[in-house]
Design a protein around this motif. Structure first.
Motif, PDB file in Angstrom:
ATOM      1  N   TRP A 172     -17.516  16.796   7.889  1.00  0.00           N
ATOM      2  CA  TRP A 172     -17.718  18.102   8.294  1.00  0.00           C
ATOM      3  C   TRP A 172     -18.778  18.984   7.716  1.00  0.00           C
ATOM      4  N   TRP A 173     -19.934  19.478   8.214  1.00  0.00           N
ATOM      5  CA  TRP A 173     -21.064  19.961   7.560  1.00  0.00           C
ATOM      6  C   TRP A 173     -21.566  19.208   6.547  1.00  0.00           C
ATOM      7  N   TYR A 174     -21.529  17.785   6.796  1.00  0.00           N
ATOM      8  CA  TYR A 174     -22.394  16.987   6.082  1.00  0.00           C
ATOM      9  C   TYR A 174     -21.724  16.690   4.698  1.00  0.00           C
ATOM     10  N   GLY A 175     -20.385  16.625   4.475  1.00  0.00           N
ATOM     11  CA  GLY A 175     -19.692  16.771   3.392  1.00  0.00           C
ATOM     12  C   GLY A 175     -18.123  16.292   3.841  1.00  0.00           C
ATOM     13  N   VAL A 176     -17.440  15.876   2.774  1.00  0.00           N
ATOM     14  CA  VAL A 176     -16.030  15.706   3.120  1.00  0.00           C
ATOM     15  C   VAL A 176     -15.477  17.007   3.239  1.00  0.00           C
ATOM     16  N   PRO A 177     -14.017  16.710   4.075  1.00  0.00           N
ATOM     17  CA  PRO A 177     -13.189  18.135   4.112  1.00  0.00           C
ATOM     18  C   PRO A 177     -13.071  18.645   3.191  1.00  0.00           C
ATOM     19  N   ALA A 178     -12.700  20.000   2.886  1.00  0.00           N
ATOM     20  CA  ALA A 178     -12.537  20.710   1.679  1.00  0.00           C
ATOM     21  C   ALA A 178     -11.350  20.137   0.931  1.00  0.00           C
ATOM     22  N   ILE A 179     -10.140  19.995   1.707  1.00  0.00           N
ATOM     23  CA  ILE A 179      -9.016  19.427   1.035  1.00  0.00           C
ATOM     24  C   ILE A 179      -9.347  18.357   0.283  1.00  0.00           C
ATOM     25  N   LEU A 180     -10.135  17.246   0.632  1.00  0.00           N
ATOM     26  CA  LEU A 180     -10.487  16.243  -0.011  1.00  0.00           C
ATOM     27  C   LEU A 180     -11.369  16.438  -1.451  1.00  0.00           C
ATOM     28  N   LYS A 181     -12.482  17.502  -0.992  1.00  0.00           N
ATOM     29  CA  LYS A 181     -13.225  17.805  -2.132  1.00  0.00           C
ATOM     30  C   LYS A 181     -12.425  18.330  -3.189  1.00  0.00           C
ATOM     31  N   GLY A 182     -11.302  19.466  -2.831  1.00  0.00           N
ATOM     32  CA  GLY A 182     -10.526  19.841  -3.854  1.00  0.00           C
ATOM     33  C   GLY A 182      -9.685  18.777  -4.514  1.00  0.00           C
ATOM     34  N   PHE A 232       0.906  -1.166  -0.174  1.00  0.00           N
ATOM     35  CA  PHE A 232       0.056   0.112  -0.049  1.00  0.00           C
ATOM     36  C   PHE A 232       0.967   1.275  -0.033  1.00  0.00           C
ATOM     37  N   GLU A 233       0.139   2.518  -0.360  1.00  0.00           N
ATOM     38  CA  GLU A 233       0.726   3.665  -0.528  1.00  0.00           C
ATOM     39  C   GLU A 233      -0.098   4.672   0.152  1.00  0.00           C
ATOM     40  N   LEU A 234       0.155   5.535   0.864  1.00  0.00           N
ATOM     41  CA  LEU A 234      -0.236   6.570   1.677  1.00  0.00           C
ATOM     42  C   LEU A 234      -0.165   8.007   0.988  1.00  0.00           C
ATOM     43  N   ILE A 235      -1.405   8.443   0.756  1.00  0.00           N
ATOM     44  CA  ILE A 235      -1.400  10.143   0.472  1.00  0.00           C
ATOM     45  C   ILE A 235      -2.109  10.889   1.596  1.00  0.00           C
ATOM     46  N   ASP A 236      -1.288  11.585   2.537  1.00  0.00           N
ATOM     47  CA  ASP A 236      -1.898  12.219   3.611  1.00  0.00           C
ATOM     48  C   ASP A 236      -2.012  13.708   3.325  1.00  0.00           C
ATOM     49  N   LEU A 237      -3.153  14.031   2.927  1.00  0.00           N
ATOM     50  CA  LEU A 237      -3.394  15.150   2.073  1.00  0.00           C
ATOM     51  C   LEU A 237      -3.066  16.545   3.062  1.00  0.00           C
ATOM     52  N   TYR A 238      -3.063  16.427   4.334  1.00  0.00           N
ATOM     53  CA  TYR A 238      -2.620  17.590   5.186  1.00  0.00           C
ATOM     54  C   TYR A 238      -1.206  17.592   5.200  1.00  0.00           C
ATOM     55  N   ALA A 239      -0.613  16.551   5.582  1.00  0.00           N
ATOM     56  CA  ALA A 239       0.810  16.198   5.726  1.00  0.00           C
ATOM     57  C   ALA A 239       1.619  16.711   4.296  1.00  0.00           C
ATOM     58  N   GLU A 240       0.962  16.306   3.555  1.00  0.00           N
ATOM     59  CA  GLU A 240       1.492  17.038   1.842  1.00  0.00           C
ATOM     60  C   GLU A 240       1.211  18.330   1.457  1.00  0.00           C
ATOM     61  N   LYS A 241       0.319  18.928   2.176  1.00  0.00           N
ATOM     62  CA  LYS A 241      -0.042  20.146   1.952  1.00  0.00           C
ATOM     63  C   LYS A 241      -0.753  20.335   0.672  1.00  0.00           C
ATOM     64  N   PHE A 242      -1.678  19.403   0.479  1.00  0.00           N
ATOM     65  CA  PHE A 242      -2.203  19.498  -0.901  1.00  0.00           C
ATOM     66  C   PHE A 242      -2.982  20.677  -1.124  1.00  0.00           C
ATOM     67  N   ASP A 243      -2.773  21.338  -2.322  1.00  0.00           N
ATOM     68  CA  ASP A 243      -3.530  22.378  -2.630  1.00  0.00           C
ATOM     69  C   ASP A 243      -4.931  22.250  -3.090  1.00  0.00           C
ATOM     70  N   PRO A 244      -6.041  22.519  -2.464  1.00  0.00           N
ATOM     71  CA  PRO A 244      -7.403  22.203  -3.113  1.00  0.00           C
ATOM     72  C   PRO A 244      -7.925  22.976  -3.951  1.00  0.00           C
ATOM     73  N   VAL A 245      -7.532  24.053  -4.172  1.00  0.00           N
ATOM     74  CA  VAL A 245      -7.976  25.268  -4.844  1.00  0.00           C
ATOM     75  C   VAL A 245      -7.948  24.839  -6.379  1.00  0.00           C
ATOM     76  N   LEU A 246      -9.228  24.744  -6.921  1.00  0.00           N
ATOM     77  CA  LEU A 246      -9.247  24.688  -8.366  1.00  0.00           C
ATOM     78  C   LEU A 246      -9.429  25.884  -9.158  1.00  0.00           C
ATOM     79  N   VAL A 247      -8.413  26.246 -10.084  1.00  0.00           N
ATOM     80  CA  VAL A 247      -8.313  27.763 -10.584  1.00  0.00           C
ATOM     81  C   VAL A 247      -8.995  27.443 -12.208  1.00  0.00           C
ATOM     82  N   ILE A 248     -10.073  27.927 -12.538  1.00  0.00           N
ATOM     83  CA  ILE A 248     -10.473  27.844 -13.825  1.00  0.00           C
ATOM     84  C   ILE A 248     -10.553  29.323 -14.495  1.00  0.00           C
ATOM     85  N   ASP A 249      -9.996  29.633 -15.453  1.00  0.00           N
ATOM     86  CA  ASP A 249      -9.905  30.831 -16.039  1.00  0.00           C
ATOM     87  C   ASP A 249      -9.411  30.823 -17.331  1.00  0.00           C
TER      88      ASP A 249
END
Length: 191
Positions: free
Chosen positions: A85-95, A34-51
């Motif tokens: 959280w707030w009946y959804g996945v954390p923002a970092i996972l949604k991102g 197995f391999e682990l992606i720890d989104l917070y430890a990796e400081k994953f940027d969840p911001v989707l930019v569309i322009d």
């Protein structure tokens, strides 16, 4: 079979982190790769930019998310561990879903209907929620599960999906948490 764990919780002292540790312990005992992606430890940027410079059709070529797409491609099974959280996945996972599970990689549009491209994968979704099970079933209709299962994973072609939901966490006892962790550990050994 290779397994990719996608973990989304910032607190190393949380029940979610204990779940992660028990999943990894069970997989190691079963000699599973197995391999682990720890989104917070990796400081994953969840911001989707569309322009004008960042078009949706180009997301599949984003160099920032390429390593995550490769890890998902190589995995046979995905394990998601997160709180609700707030009946959804954390923002970092949604991102993560927004930026990694993109058109041309996780699904494609063919005619009027999209086609999932992650068909040969399975998923185990493990999440915690403070609300009691009865409240969720009667009033919230498992919205937290339906979104991830139907509108993300199944949409992307993953059909074999199992869920472990730990409810009423805020009011759980130490003893009940230990039972949950033992159950998670046992399930991870036979996955």
């Amino acid at each position: 079979m290779t397994i990719l764990i996608i973990y989304a919780h910032s607190n190393k002292d949380s029940l979610n982190h204990a779940i992660l540790e028990n999943v990894m312990k069970g997989l190691k005992e079963a000699k599973r790769k197995f391999e682990l992606i720890d989104l917070y430890a990796e400081k994953f940027d969840p911001v989707l930019v569309i322009d004008k410079q960042h078009k949706p059709r180009d997301l599949i070529h984003d160099p920032y998310t390429e390593k995550y797409r490769k890890k998902i491609e190589q995995a046979d099974q995905l394990i998601f561990i997160y709180p609700i959280w707030w009946y959804g996945v954390p923002a970092i996972l949604k991102g993560f879903f927004d930026r990694v599970f993109v058109s041309g990689f996780a699904y494609q549009h063919k005619g009027k209907f999209p086609k999932g491209l992650l068909k040969n994968k399975s998923a185990w979704v493990i999440y915690t929620i403070d609300a009691p099970s009865l409240f969720i079933r009667l009033f919230r209709k498992n919205v937290e599960w339906i979104v991830v299962r139907d509108y993300i994973l199944k949409f992307c072609g993953i059909k074999n999906i199992k869920r472990t939901r730990l409810t009423f966490v805020k009011h759980s006892t130490y003893k009940s948490r230990q039972k949950w962790l033992q159950k998670i550990y046992q399930l991870a050994k036979v996955i």
